[in-house]
Design a protein around this motif. Structure first.
Motif, short mmCIF file in Angstrom:
data_model
loop_
_atom_site.label_atom_id
_atom_site.label_comp_id
_atom_site.label_asym_id
_atom_site.label_seq_id
_atom_site.Cartn_x
_atom_site.Cartn_y
_atom_site.Cartn_z
N TRP A 47 0.83 -1.21 0.00
CA TRP A 47 0.00 0.00 0.00
C TRP A 47 0.86 1.26 0.00
CZ3 TRP A 47 -0.67 3.75 3.90
CH2 TRP A 47 -1.66 4.69 3.63
N LEU A 48 1.91 1.27 0.81
CA LEU A 48 2.81 2.43 0.84
C LEU A 48 3.51 2.63 -0.50
CD1 LEU A 48 4.41 2.17 4.38
CD2 LEU A 48 2.86 3.93 3.56
N GLN A 49 3.88 1.55 -1.13
CA GLN A 49 4.55 1.64 -2.42
C GLN A 49 3.60 2.20 -3.49
OE1 GLN A 49 6.07 -2.09 -3.86
NE2 GLN A 49 7.64 -1.09 -5.07
N SER A 50 2.37 1.74 -3.52
CA SER A 50 1.41 2.26 -4.50
C SER A 50 1.05 3.71 -4.20
CB SER A 50 0.16 1.40 -4.53
OG SER A 50 -0.55 1.49 -3.32
N THR A 51 1.01 4.09 -2.93
CA THR A 51 0.76 5.49 -2.57
C THR A 51 1.92 6.36 -3.03
OG1 THR A 51 -0.51 4.77 -0.64
CG2 THR A 51 0.26 7.05 -0.65
N GLY A 52 3.13 5.90 -2.90
CA GLY A 52 4.29 6.65 -3.37
C GLY A 52 4.30 6.83 -4.86
N ILE A 53 3.91 5.80 -5.59
CA ILE A 53 3.85 5.90 -7.05
C ILE A 53 2.77 6.90 -7.46
CG2 ILE A 53 3.25 4.62 -9.15
CD1 ILE A 53 4.66 2.20 -7.87
N SER A 54 1.63 6.87 -6.78
CA SER A 54 0.56 7.82 -7.09
C SER A 54 0.98 9.25 -6.79
CB SER A 54 -0.69 7.48 -6.28
OG SER A 54 -1.16 6.21 -6.62
N SER A 55 1.68 9.47 -5.71
CA SER A 55 2.12 10.83 -5.38
C SER A 55 3.15 11.33 -6.39
CB SER A 55 2.68 10.89 -3.97
OG SER A 55 3.90 10.19 -3.88
N GLU A 57 3.05 10.66 -9.54
CA GLU A 57 2.26 11.07 -10.69
C GLU A 57 1.65 12.45 -10.47
OE1 GLU A 57 1.97 9.50 -13.63
OE2 GLU A 57 3.41 8.05 -12.86
N VAL A 58 1.18 12.73 -9.27
CA VAL A 58 0.60 14.03 -8.97
C VAL A 58 1.65 15.11 -9.05
CG1 VAL A 58 -0.43 15.42 -7.13
CG2 VAL A 58 -1.31 13.14 -7.61
N PHE A 59 2.81 14.86 -8.47
CA PHE A 59 3.86 15.88 -8.47
C PHE A 59 4.51 16.04 -9.84
CE2 PHE A 59 4.06 14.98 -3.79
CZ PHE A 59 3.43 16.17 -3.44
N GLY A 61 2.81 16.28 -12.52
CA GLY A 61 1.94 17.24 -13.18
C GLY A 61 1.00 16.64 -14.19
N GLU A 62 0.93 15.35 -14.29
CA GLU A 62 0.04 14.75 -15.28
C GLU A 62 -1.43 14.92 -14.88
OE1 GLU A 62 1.09 10.71 -15.92
OE2 GLU A 62 2.89 11.21 -17.04
N ARG A 63 -1.70 14.98 -13.61
CA ARG A 63 -3.08 15.07 -13.16
C ARG A 63 -3.46 16.46 -12.67
NH1 ARG A 63 -3.73 9.36 -9.92
NH2 ARG A 63 -2.91 8.07 -11.58
N LEU A 64 -2.58 17.41 -12.77
CA LEU A 64 -2.86 18.77 -12.33
C LEU A 64 -3.47 19.56 -13.49
CD1 LEU A 64 0.35 19.57 -10.29
CD2 LEU A 64 -1.89 18.96 -9.43
N PRO A 65 -4.42 20.46 -13.19
CA PRO A 65 -5.01 21.27 -14.26
C PRO A 65 -4.03 22.34 -14.73
CG PRO A 65 -5.87 21.95 -12.15
CD PRO A 65 -5.02 20.73 -11.89
N VAL A 66 -4.22 22.79 -15.93
CA VAL A 66 -3.40 23.86 -16.49
C VAL A 66 -3.98 25.17 -16.00
CG1 VAL A 66 -2.61 24.98 -18.59
CG2 VAL A 66 -2.81 22.48 -18.48
N LEU A 67 -3.17 25.99 -15.36
CA LEU A 67 -3.62 27.28 -14.86
C LEU A 67 -3.16 28.36 -15.83
CD1 LEU A 67 -2.74 26.85 -11.10
CD2 LEU A 67 -4.94 26.53 -12.20
N HIS A 68 -4.08 29.20 -16.25
CA HIS A 68 -3.77 30.29 -17.16
C HIS A 68 -3.59 31.57 -16.35
CE1 HIS A 68 -4.62 27.76 -20.60
NE2 HIS A 68 -5.74 27.39 -19.99
N PHE A 69 -2.38 32.07 -16.28
CA PHE A 69 -2.10 33.31 -15.55
C PHE A 69 -2.19 34.48 -16.52
CE2 PHE A 69 0.12 30.13 -12.96
CZ PHE A 69 -0.43 30.43 -11.72
N PRO A 70 -2.81 35.56 -16.11
CA PRO A 70 -2.87 36.74 -17.00
C PRO A 70 -1.51 37.38 -17.12
CG PRO A 70 -3.87 37.21 -14.88
CD PRO A 70 -3.54 35.74 -14.87
N ASP A 71 -1.24 37.92 -18.26
CA ASP A 71 0.03 38.62 -18.48
C ASP A 71 0.01 39.94 -17.72
OD1 ASP A 71 0.89 36.60 -20.10
OD2 ASP A 71 0.15 37.55 -21.94
#
Length: 76
Positions: A47-55, A57-59, A61-71
């Protein structure tokens, strides 16, 4: 004298066999929890190993939304 020695050896043999029984019985009782502990440790490690692999993936950036910053130039 020889009858005393033979009685003593029979009593000693009886005591040894009766003292061995509780030791073997206690050992057989301890095996179950030991095996459950090994299996639980393996499940927790998995369980710890699968949690580490999932984290990772999150870090990554594959699962993070694209944020559009104004110029800053368009605001002025």
């Amino acid at each position: 004298m020889s009858s005393y020695n033979s009685n003593l050896s029979e009593t000693t043999a009886a005591n040894l066999s009766s003292s061995r029984m509780p030791t073997e019985f206690l050992l057989s009782l301890a095996v179950g929890p030991l095996l459950l502990g090994v299996l639980a440790t393996d499940a927790i490690f998995s369980w710890l190993q699968s949690t580490g692999i999932s984290s990772e993936e999150v870090f990554r950036g594959e699962r993070l939304p694209v944020l559009h910053f104004p110029d800053s130039a368009t605001q002025e």
